[in-house]
Design a protein around this motif. Structure first.
Motif: not given
Length: 270
Positions: A265-268, A227-230, A234-237, A150-153
């Motif tokens: 989900p978050l990759i932190v 921004t996640i919504d826009a 699929s997830y954020m780092v 998916g799309v990653a931020i």
């Protein structure tokens, strides 16, 4: 992500953690390490009347519950097309995860998005992130998958923590359909500009798009969530628990809030 460490506990987030861990393990052709950390052992006790007695009840009930949990997990995994093993250790969750994470590429934990009065997920997250160098996937209870394609931020503030998270996420970002680097202008000094992050990813063959946002909205958290919504991410780092006040982009309160309220989900990494 060739070695994925899954925290096993009979709680509301277990199924979400398990399915996310399976998705990541499958997407990276890795190995899943299921870890059940339980601190309960038979204890010696004095009741003041009959003298010393061995308290078996709690230990017996715990052992039976652990066996049922193990049977359930192993029966599910037997139907999956991934390499895995199951391990039980006598330790608190945070200590057990930390002690067994040295050869892990990612550990899968729950966010605090379930029971709002339950502080246990936050406590485990804080302890593990501060005491290991292993990134964590923070999985909301209501999401029963991880969409690696998916799309990653990437939430970027040029900090040491953000850099650690970005490097750790490279194997996943390679699989993403698109990667967006988001920086929020808060008039604070950044050690590295967002273009540095984009250039770093390009060396790994990853194309990214940089977005510079204003923090004039109610909060940095609001900017991230909008921004996640826009972008239908699929997830954020992101980096977590920065120490310097100059790195307040993801400092303390924002990290804690996202662990509770982030819809993806978050990759932190700390």
């Amino acid at each position: 992500m060739k070695s994925v460490l899954l925290y096993v506990n009979d709680d509301t987030g277990l199924e979400a953690r398990l399915q996310a861990a399976l998705d990541i393990t499958r997407a990276t052709n890795g190995h899943l390490h299921c870890l059940r950390a339980n601190p309960y052992n038979p204890q010696m006790a004095f009741d003041g009347v009959t003298g010393m007695s061995v308290v078996y009840d709690v230990a017996k009930l715990t052992k039976e519950a652990d066996q049922r949990l193990r049977n359930d997990i192993e029966s599910q995994l037997a139907e999956e097309d991934v390499s895995w093993h199951y391990e039980e250790v006598n330790a608190s969750p945070a200590r057990g995860l930390a002690r067994h994470s040295a050869l892990s590429d990612l550990m899968v934990l729950s966010s605090a998005s379930g029971d709002k009065d339950n502080v246990l997920p936050l406590g485990i997250l804080g302890d593990v992130l501060f005491n290991t160098n292993v990134p964590a996937l923070v999985q909301p209870d209501h999401i029963k998958n991880f969409d690696a394609a998916g799309v990653a931020i990437v939430a970027w503030n040029g900090s040491f923590e953000a850099g650690n998270a970005l490097r750790a996420a490279v194997p996943m970002l390679r699989l993403a359909s698109s990667v967006h680097i988001l920086t929020v202008d808060e008039d604070k000094d950044h050690d590295l500009p967002p273009l540095a992050a984009s250039e770093y990813l390009s060396r790994h063959g990853i194309t990214s798009e940089v977005h510079s946002m204003s923090a004039k909205k109610p909060s940095v958290q609001a900017v991230l969530l909008s921004t996640i919504d826009a972008l239908k991410a699929s997830y954020m780092v992101m980096g977590a628990y920065g120490h310097s006040r100059a790195r307040e982009f993801l400092f303390g309160g924002v990290t804690r809030s996202l662990f509770k309220d982030c819809p993806v989900p978050l990759i932190v990494s700390h």
